[in-house]
Design a protein around this motif. Structure first.
Motif, PDB file in Angstrom:
ATOM      1  N   THR A 255       0.843  -1.210   0.000  1.00  0.00           N
ATOM      2  CA  THR A 255       0.000   0.000   0.000  1.00  0.00           C
ATOM      3  C   THR A 255       0.876   1.257   0.000  1.00  0.00           C
ATOM      4  N   GLU A 256       1.956   1.222   0.776  1.00  0.00           N
ATOM      5  CA  GLU A 256       2.862   2.385   0.802  1.00  0.00           C
ATOM      6  C   GLU A 256       3.448   2.638  -0.581  1.00  0.00           C
ATOM      7  N   LYS A 257       3.842   1.531  -1.223  1.00  0.00           N
ATOM      8  CA  LYS A 257       4.402   1.674  -2.569  1.00  0.00           C
ATOM      9  C   LYS A 257       3.351   2.221  -3.536  1.00  0.00           C
ATOM     10  N   LEU A 258       2.153   1.664  -3.445  1.00  0.00           N
ATOM     11  CA  LEU A 258       1.078   2.071  -4.358  1.00  0.00           C
ATOM     12  C   LEU A 258       0.717   3.547  -4.160  1.00  0.00           C
ATOM     13  N   LEU A 259       0.480   3.949  -2.916  1.00  0.00           N
ATOM     14  CA  LEU A 259       0.080   5.348  -2.676  1.00  0.00           C
ATOM     15  C   LEU A 259       1.225   6.307  -3.008  1.00  0.00           C
ATOM     16  N   GLY A 260       2.458   5.864  -2.717  1.00  0.00           N
ATOM     17  CA  GLY A 260       3.618   6.692  -3.048  1.00  0.00           C
ATOM     18  C   GLY A 260       3.661   6.976  -4.547  1.00  0.00           C
ATOM     19  N   ARG A 261       3.483   5.931  -5.339  1.00  0.00           N
ATOM     20  CA  ARG A 261       3.525   6.099  -6.807  1.00  0.00           C
ATOM     21  C   ARG A 261       2.343   6.934  -7.300  1.00  0.00           C
ATOM     22  N   VAL A 262       1.164   6.690  -6.702  1.00  0.00           N
ATOM     23  CA  VAL A 262      -0.045   7.427  -7.114  1.00  0.00           C
ATOM     24  C   VAL A 262       0.161   8.927  -6.879  1.00  0.00           C
ATOM     25  N   PHE A 263       0.648   9.312  -5.726  1.00  0.00           N
ATOM     26  CA  PHE A 263       0.821  10.745  -5.434  1.00  0.00           C
ATOM     27  C   PHE A 263       1.942  11.339  -6.280  1.00  0.00           C
ATOM     28  N   LYS A 264       2.984  10.536  -6.518  1.00  0.00           N
ATOM     29  CA  LYS A 264       4.093  11.043  -7.335  1.00  0.00           C
ATOM     30  C   LYS A 264       3.644  11.257  -8.779  1.00  0.00           C
ATOM     31  N   GLU A 265       3.012  10.236  -9.340  1.00  0.00           N
ATOM     32  CA  GLU A 265       2.706  10.301 -10.780  1.00  0.00           C
ATOM     33  C   GLU A 265       1.504  11.186 -11.103  1.00  0.00           C
ATOM     34  N   SER A 266       0.690  11.482 -10.097  1.00  0.00           N
ATOM     35  CA  SER A 266      -0.453  12.365 -10.379  1.00  0.00           C
ATOM     36  C   SER A 266      -0.088  13.819 -10.136  1.00  0.00           C
ATOM     37  N   GLY A 268       3.041  14.803  -8.513  1.00  0.00           N
ATOM     38  CA  GLY A 268       4.466  15.001  -8.249  1.00  0.00           C
ATOM     39  C   GLY A 268       4.818  15.130  -6.772  1.00  0.00           C
ATOM     40  N   ALA A 269       3.883  14.709  -5.902  1.00  0.00           N
ATOM     41  CA  ALA A 269       4.142  14.851  -4.455  1.00  0.00           C
ATOM     42  C   ALA A 269       4.902  13.635  -3.928  1.00  0.00           C
ATOM     43  N   ASP A 270       5.773  13.885  -2.950  1.00  0.00           N
ATOM     44  CA  ASP A 270       6.553  12.801  -2.366  1.00  0.00           C
ATOM     45  C   ASP A 270       5.917  12.309  -1.077  1.00  0.00           C
ATOM     46  N   ALA A 271       5.534  11.038  -1.076  1.00  0.00           N
ATOM     47  CA  ALA A 271       5.044  10.430   0.167  1.00  0.00           C
ATOM     48  C   ALA A 271       6.229   9.727   0.806  1.00  0.00           C
ATOM     49  N   PRO A 272       6.257   9.596   2.134  1.00  0.00           N
ATOM     50  CA  PRO A 272       7.366   8.869   2.750  1.00  0.00           C
ATOM     51  C   PRO A 272       7.361   7.401   2.314  1.00  0.00           C
ATOM     52  N   ALA A 273       8.559   6.795   2.263  1.00  0.00           N
ATOM     53  CA  ALA A 273       8.643   5.398   1.841  1.00  0.00           C
ATOM     54  C   ALA A 273       7.899   4.500   2.819  1.00  0.00           C
ATOM     55  N   LYS A 274       7.983   4.854   4.102  1.00  0.00           N
ATOM     56  CA  LYS A 274       7.254   4.084   5.144  1.00  0.00           C
ATOM     57  C   LYS A 274       6.355   5.055   5.891  1.00  0.00           C
ATOM     58  N   PHE A 275       5.117   4.654   6.149  1.00  0.00           N
ATOM     59  CA  PHE A 275       4.207   5.534   6.880  1.00  0.00           C
ATOM     60  C   PHE A 275       4.349   5.285   8.386  1.00  0.00           C
ATOM     61  N   GLU A 276       4.178   6.355   9.179  1.00  0.00           N
ATOM     62  CA  GLU A 276       4.152   6.210  10.642  1.00  0.00           C
ATOM     63  C   GLU A 276       3.048   5.226  11.021  1.00  0.00           C
TER      64      GLU A 276
END
Ligand code: ASP
Length: 609
Positions: A255-266, A268-276
């Motif tokens: 899920t972290e990987k998926l949401l990270g890519r979704v925010f980046k590719e839509s 350009g926002a950077d999500a942390p690699a691991k969520f708290e």
């Protein structure tokens, strides 16, 4: 029909002949046949110029054009001229340095006068929804549709790269008492029987694990016939995922990987690699919510030790009854208006509190505080509380006393309102992704006198609690369930599942499912678990909510092409609607709705059917 889209022409095209087609966004008639049109298509806007010296006939046509007419123009690209030494470049659009000098024009289709302007904010949402096909032409809405596409495309890419198979499951499925009310579809071929629209493909995806699929996903339509709230729709979309031979960390990592890519590719926002991560208990204790907004503090503090022996009955009574006393310190909100305090109190009462005690710290010492309760508290208690909550001049302290669930919920809501009053989040662009873990497995409904599944009946308890579930000890059981939260919004949730018939059977027993119902409603899944079911787990993300946060809007209706309004109505097609008697007869269905009764009840129909 065109050589370029309306965002494409640039200095590189100067001197070339190009053809554009699109909608008239606006027209500026300079008189004497000199007319400027802003032509818009999905991609952008180009300035199109009609000059009388080129063609009087074309200028005459241009004069008749109105907003949203569809026109096709051919002409030569030129650099926008300087007028009286001033540049006429428009930096707001991609094509702003050039313009198209028209040599040919075709009016493809004329537009009536629009029900609302497309280039201004329109506050009447119902009007927008009635003419949604026009509303979607607005660039902001076109942007939302594009971003939503980017989200689903990225989802498919990421999951495909990981070996997930996209598999459709039935829309006409079976009613099971899982949570919300079902939408029902009468069966013509089986008179008197009904399909239910899926609330989620939960059982199908688990059955696919039993089928050896190992990795499944679906962009799944889900239907829940619930009373509608601000960001709910009767039909919505989930990114639905299930995998075999996984544990909680595997699903979280995916899920972290998926949401990270979704925010980046839509965007350009950077999500942390691991969520708290935070446990459900800590989330409620600290933030008063199982979907905490962690972009700001205003934590809930426990004051049980300060008021353990208080003479103030509201506090000591709550503790004696096994409850708690908590408070938040909204720093700097001492000057809250009476209206604001009334609103906070109303919200607290709606959440189950009897009232909302507060202190306005108008000075540094308790003597200078304004409060309806401080007179009941001892000097010692006041000072101990001041130290614990770090009360300084200018603060507003708000209290909750009573059972833990209610106090957390009350202060959790009040906390969010205080942040709003303090403008704590204005301009904030943080993306505080968070996992909430260790949810309770079961919740006791006092009114109904029975246990409910907090997530759903297929959720697995933590290993230490399995034996207790089987033994019928339901109090305090924890689930292997997790929610992913972003800035106070629940994006989705899931769990590791039960995959053994006996454990699933115990769960159904806990939920009060009778032996008869186990067979009739869940026979297939209990059966499937008896033929070598793999351990499995998954999660579902609310696509509408994800899209809403990606697009930066505050309503899911802004990211759904054709949403229902907050009364569940599609104003454009006017559905739901009455149907022909003949249609009903074919389905063996007769409406009992009585127009003359206030509640629509048929004559003789009991109030609680
Ligand atoms: N089916 C669940 C839901 O709709 C999500 C899951 O457990 O995967 O909430």
């Amino acid at each position: 029909m065109r050589t370029h889209t309306c965002n494409q022409i640039s200095r590189a095209d100067v001197g070339n002949t190009v053809t554009l087609i699109g909608w008239v966004k606006s027209k500026r008639d300079q008189g004497a046949g000199l007319i400027f049109i802003d032509l818009r298509d999905r991609e952008g806007v180009s300035q199109v110029v009609f000059k009388p010296e080129n063609s009087k006939e074309n200028s005459d046509i241009a004069e008749t054009l109105r907003a949203e007419d569809v026109v096709q123009v051919t002409g030569t690209v030129e650099v926008r001229p300087e007028i009286d030494g001033q540049s006429t470049f428009n930096d707001d659009i991609a094509t702003g340095e050039v313009e198209l000098i028209v040599s040919d024009v075709t009016v493809v289709n004329r537009a009536e006068v629009l029900p609302f302007p497309l280039d201004k904010e329109v506050n009447n949402e119902d009007l927008r929804l009635k003419y949604r096909f026009l509303d979607l032409r607005r660039p902001a809405m076109a942007r939302n549709l594009k971003l939503r596409h980017r989200i689903t495309k990225t989802t498919r890419d990421v999951l495909d790269e990981d070996g997930f198979l996209e598999i459709e499951t039935p829309i006409l499925s079976k009613s099971t008492p899982e949570g919300a009310r079902d939408f029902l579809v009468p069966s013509r071929l089986h008179p008197g029987n009904f399909y239910a629209l899926p609330q989620a493909p939960q059982q199908y995806k688990q059955l696919l694990m039993c089928s050896g699929v190992e990795k499944y996903f679906q962009i799944a339509k889900c239907f829940r016939d619930e009373d509608l709230r601000a960001d709910r729709q009767p039909e919505f979309t989930q990114i639905d995922i299930e995998a075999s031979f996984v544990n909680q960390d595997d699903i979280m990592g995916l899920t972290e990987k998926l949401l990270g890519r979704v925010f980046k590719e839509s965007i350009g926002a950077d999500a942390p690699a691991k969520f708290e991560r935070i446990t459900y208990n800590d989330a409620l204790n600290t933030y008063g919510s199982d979907k905490p907004d962690t972009r700001f503090g205003i934590h809930l503090n426990d004051l049980g030790d300060v008021f353990a022996n208080s003479k103030f009955k509201v506090f000591s009574g709550a503790l004696k009854a096994g409850g708690c006393i908590k408070a938040i310190n909204a720093k700097g909100l001492c000057g809250a208006s009476t209206g604001q305090i009334d609103k906070l109190t109303k919200a607290a009462i709606e959440a189950g509190a009897k009232g909302l005690a507060y202190i306005q710290a108008r000075g540094t010492t308790p003597a200078e505080w304004r409060s309806p309760i401080t007179k009941f508290l001892s000097e010692e208690e006041l000072l101990a509380m001041q130290e614990k909550l770090n009360i300084e001049e200018g603060d507003l302290v708000l209290f909750g006393a009573g059972d833990w669930d209610t106090v957390c919920d009350v202060l959790g809501r009040v906390r969010l309102m205080c942040a709003d009053y303090l403008n704590l989040l204005t301009g904030n662009t943080d993306l505080n992704f968070l996992w909430v873990t260790e949810f309770p497995l079961l919740h006791f409904d006092k009114e109904e006198g029975r246990w409910h599944a907090v997530h759903h009946p297929f959720t697995r308890p933590i290993p230490e609690d399995e034996a207790k579930l089987k033994a019928g000890e339901y109090e305090g059981l924890r689930a292997q369930a997790y929610d992913v939260v972003l800035n106070g919004y629940e994006l989705g949730g899931g769990s590791i599942r039960i995959h053994e018939t006996d454990l699933q059977d115990s769960m159904f027993t806990a939920l009060g499912v009778t032996e008869e119902e186990k067979k009739s409603m869940f026979g297939h899944i209990l059966d499937a678990f008896s033929f070598g079911a793999p351990p499995h787990g998954g999660l579902a993300l609310g696509l509408d909510r994800v899209a809403m946060l990606v697009c930066g809007t505050d309503s899911i209706r802004e990211v759904i092409a054709f949403p229902k309004n907050n009364r569940g109505t599609d104003l454009m097609s006017a559905s739901p609607a009455e149907v022909d008697f003949k249609q009903l007869r074919e389905l063996y269905v007769k409406s009992t709705f009585n127009k003359d009764d206030k509640k629509g009840l048929a004559k003789g129909q009991p109030v609680k059917a």
